[in-house]
Design an enzyme around this catalytic site. Structure first.
Site, PDB file in Angstrom:
ATOM      1  N   ASP A 101      79.800  -5.959  51.237  1.00  0.00           N
ATOM      2  CA  ASP A 101      78.532  -5.503  50.693  1.00  0.00           C
ATOM      3  C   ASP A 101      77.621  -6.626  50.224  1.00  0.00           C
ATOM      4  OD1 ASP A 101      76.693  -3.636  49.307  1.00  0.00           O
ATOM      5  OD2 ASP A 101      77.551  -4.628  47.556  1.00  0.00           O
ATOM      6  N   ASP A 104      80.699 -10.961  47.703  1.00  0.00           N
ATOM      7  CA  ASP A 104      82.151 -10.893  47.545  1.00  0.00           C
ATOM      8  C   ASP A 104      82.733  -9.993  48.632  1.00  0.00           C
ATOM      9  OD1 ASP A 104      80.989  -8.659  46.543  1.00  0.00           O
ATOM     10  OD2 ASP A 104      81.335  -9.184  44.452  1.00  0.00           O
ATOM     11  N   TYR A 273      78.152   1.142  42.329  1.00  0.00           N
ATOM     12  CA  TYR A 273      76.973   1.841  42.855  1.00  0.00           C
ATOM     13  C   TYR A 273      76.962   3.285  42.379  1.00  0.00           C
ATOM     14  CZ  TYR A 273      75.974  -2.142  45.785  1.00  0.00           C
ATOM     15  OH  TYR A 273      75.656  -3.392  46.224  1.00  0.00           O
ATOM     16  N   GLU A 501      72.154 -13.768  44.459  1.00  0.00           N
ATOM     17  CA  GLU A 501      73.090 -12.984  45.259  1.00  0.00           C
ATOM     18  C   GLU A 501      72.401 -12.438  46.511  1.00  0.00           C
ATOM     19  OE1 GLU A 501      75.811 -10.328  43.183  1.00  0.00           O
ATOM     20  OE2 GLU A 501      77.110 -10.433  44.939  1.00  0.00           O
TER      21      GLU A 501
END
Ligand SMILES: *[C@@H]1O[C@H](CO)[C@@H](O)[C@H](O)[C@H]1NC(C)=O
Ligand SMILES: *[C@@H]1O[C@H](CO)[C@@H](O)[C@H](O)[C@H]1NC(C)=O
Ligand SMILES: *[C@@H]1O[C@H](CO)[C@@H](O)[C@H](O)[C@H]1NC(C)=O
Ligand SMILES: *[C@@H]1O[C@H](CO)[C@@H](O)[C@H](O)[C@H]1NC(C)=O
Ligand SMILES: *[C@@H]1O[C@H](CO)[C@@H](O)[C@H](O)[C@H]1NC(C)=O
Ligand SMILES: *[C@@H]1O[C@H](CO)[C@@H](O)[C@H](O)[C@H]1NC(C)=O
Ligand SMILES: *[C@@H]1O[C@H](CO)[C@@H](O)[C@H](O)[C@H]1NC(C)=O
Ligand SMILES: *[C@@H]1O[C@H](CO)[C@@H](O)[C@H](O)[C@H]1NC(C)=O
Length: 595
Positions: A101, A104, A273, A501
């Protein structure tokens, strides 16, 4: 610590087969070195926009999990290895494949569905841009890599795996793809543990994907004689496979009670999420099924949910947690491209009404009347609460919606204002900002050098993510980073996950935005004008969720003490005022409030 987290488990899989893509890339594409980002394109179609498109798809290859050569065109990312080959083993299933995703190693279905929806919906109207850039085979390969895994994650009508990997385990790991910690548990929703949001958003992604793969689909959303086009990836076998998953998921979401979010069913293990609600997702899936099937029953559901859940007039950003702005635009598209759907449900297609809905949303942003969303001094659309942990995300999603909607605008003035606003956001991304930063990795010398990506970093010291190694091992071409803070300042620090990120959903708008620019044959991306070497990290520390403010100042305890003192003082003051004014107050209570 990380914004997004995922983990995995293991199976001995001998049955892993991905359907092969029908298209073979020709010519093949590899990202050019970042230094080429200062060269103006002399080609038509624009070579720099073609690179943006090519790189932003290449990013998805870098996120691959499972057997890297397992399906479509061969792996293009030579520093990646096969990984997580036992995913699904805890359920005796093959859940290998798909994408990690973010920076990581979690696989997360809800943001994946959002990503596939956005990529497919963009390509449906602006896919001709992929053809121009000779990226259509890569689009086919990218989408199939995502959808093929989503198919595996949906092994029976009511079962949908929403996550593979444990956030707790994965958050404690920073390192390469060869030692990803196990176990990597898989988390399903099913009829005893419903996930109305997860079922619905997967249904929406499958439905729009099936439209995109329908050969010679006509989806004319403009009044133009040369409406935007889909790319040439039609394949009726694949289209009907995607549609059957869409229908089954929608039926499950629509009919299974209680209707609730997958977080409500599964709890903290899927908290990365946790969506706020499912009503928007269910509405979007009904609408998507309506166009994919041309069946008015789905349109009737969508309209019914739009009214009964009171989705009109909402001021939200478009992201994995909120489908509402996309619903407005999709209703307007359908009123143009498929007016018969509403009429078949005994409703009016009401283009004027849907224009009003969409324009009320966009105009509130353009004219600044939406207070929670505003322009930073440098010109980025920033929404308090939504932009704080990845500021470029809401802005790029808005830009895509504005460009998509522009041809449907009720007046030329409005059309131009949306295009201008969308373009300003895209220009900001591409370097027209106070930092002179180009927020796509590997596109320009001023692109971030330190995206928060464990595999790309080459590091394995979780306590020294920023400095170990000093230089990021691999260039994560085409990745959009989270972005700057609300004061436009950007720290290119690998450990500041808020700003640096990368994620599947962050990137989801970039290919469409590039395709739109290619189709319109516009000028170079702004970055060719940005002078190399003019970005430098601000002095001092950032102030965000990764680096909470005042790191060098008061301790958290001291700040809490001061806060409690202030609150106590204010309460005391209010009590004193109330006591003095008690007669006036009780008169007001009797007269005004209880009347
Ligand atoms: C169409 O898609 C199916 C399913 O993925 C695949 O098996 C087939 O080879 C494709 N057809 C063509 C003509 O490429
Ligand atoms: C892939 O494997 C090679 C060889 O073992 C290793 O050097 C490299 O770091 C691995 N790649 C990643 C992203 O971990
Ligand atoms: C249904 O989902 C729950 C929660 O994820 C899981 O514990 C259970 O094993 C699932 N049931 C089946 C039959 O897969
Ligand atoms: C697209 O639809 C509009 C009306 O909705 C029509 O005027 C236009 O000619 C159509 N374009 C094509 C190529 O069919
Ligand atoms: C969805 O559920 C509603 C309420 O139960 C029902 O009226 C409707 O017919 C269902 N939609 C479809 C397409 O089956
Ligand atoms: C959708 O259905 C209507 C009415 O049944 C029909 O007239 C129309 O051609 C269909 N459109 C598509 C794209 O199949
Ligand atoms: C059309 O949309 C407008 C506002 O968006 C709404 O007030 C009106 O009731 C709709 N008309 C019909 C016939 O659906
Ligand atoms: C396309 O280019 C034309 C002419 O330069 C411009 O007016 C229009 O705003 C552009 N449209 C988009 C969507 O960028």
């Amino acid at each position: 610590m990380l914004l997004r987290v995922l983990a995995f488990s293991a199976i001995t899989s001998t049955t892993f087969t991905l359907t092969s893509a029908q298209l073979t890339p020709s010519p093949t594409y590899s990202p050019p070195p970042a230094a080429s980002g200062t060269q103006a394109s002399t080609a038509s179609p624009n070579a720099q926009w073609s690179n943006v498109l090519g790189n932003s798809l290449w990013f998805y290859d870098a996120q691959r999990s499972g057997h890297l050569d397992g399906g479509t065109y061969p792996n293009r990312v030579d520093w990646r290895n096969d990984s997580a080959l036992e995913d699904g083993s805890d359920f005796n299933l093959d859940l290998t494949g798909g994408w990690y995703d973010a920076g990581d190693y979690i696989k997360a279905t809800f943001p994946l569905s959002f990503t596939l929806f956005a990529l497919s919906w963009g390509a449906l109207t602006h896919g001709g841009g992929y053809d121009l850039a000779q990226q259509t085979a890569y689009l086919d390969g990218t989408l199939r890599w995502g959808y093929d895994w989503l198919i595996k994650a949906h092994p029976s009508d009511d079962t949908l795996f929403v996550q593979v990997g444990s956030s707790d385990i994965d958050n404690a790991y920073w390192g390469g793809d060869e030692d990803i910690p196990t176990p990597r548990p898989a988390y399903p929703v099913n009829s005893s543990h419903p996930g109305t949001d997860a079922w619905s958003s997967a249904a929406a992604a499958f439905a729009i994907g099936s439209m995109l793969y329908t050969p010679s689909i006509s989806y004319n959303t403009t009044s133009s004689s040369s409406p935007p086009t889909s790319p040439s990836i039609g394949n009726s076998t694949y289209a009907s496979s995607l549609l059957s998953h869409a229908k089954a998921l929608y039926a499950t979401a629509n009919n299974t009670s209680p209707q609730q979010t997958y977080y409500e069913s599964l709890g903290e293990s899927v908290a990365a999420y946790a969506s706020s609600n499912w009503q928007d997702d269910l509405t979007l899936s009904a609408l998507s099924l309506a166009i994919a099937t041309n069946d008015s029953a789905y349109y009737a559901d969508a309209y019914n949910y739009y009214t009964s859940y009171a989705l009109s007039g909402m001021r939200q950003v478009w992201n994995w947690d909120s489908a509402i702005p996309a619903i407005y635009v999709l209703f307007a598209e359908i009123a143009t491209a498929r007016p018969g759907l509403a009429e078949g449900a005994g409703l009016s297609s009401n283009l004027t009404g849907w224009q009003k809905e969409a324009e009320n949303y966009f105009d509130g942003i353009v004219d600044g009347s939406w207070k929670r969303g505003y322009l930073t001094r440098g010109g980025l659309w920033y929404v308090d609460g939504d932009s704080d942990e990845a500021s470029l995300n809401p802005a790029m999603a808005l830009a895509m919606l504005m460009f998509k909607y522009a041809p449907l605008a009720s007046s030329d003035d409005k059309r131009e204002s949306y295009i201008k606003f969308g373009q300003s956001q895209l220009d900001y991304l591409m370097g027209k900002n106070p930092m002179n930063a180009v927020y796509l990795v590997g596109s320009h010398p001023n692109s971030p050098q330190n995206p928060h990506s464990a595999p790309a970093s080459g590091g394995n010291d979780i306590l020294h993510i920023r400095t170990s190694p000093p230089t990021e091992a691999h260039v994560l071409y085409g990745a959009m980073v989270g972005g700057p803070l609300s004061d436009d300042r950007f720290w290119d620090w690998r450990d500041d996950w808020v700003q640096s990120e990368v994620a599947l959903d962050y990137n989801a708008m970039i290919p469409t935005l590039a395709a739109m620019q290619l189709l319109n044959n516009t000028a170079d991306p702004y970055y060719v004008n940005v002078q190399a070497g003019t970005y430098s990290a601000p002095s001092g520390d950032p102030c965000d969720a990764a680096f909470p403010c005042g790191g060098g100042g008061l301790s958290a305890g001291a700040k809490a003490g001061i806060a409690i003192g202030v609150i106590f003082g204010v309460l005391l003051l209010v009590a004193a005022v109330c006591f003095w004014k008690r007669r006036t107050l009780s008169a007001w209570w009797r007269k005004g409030y209880r009347r």
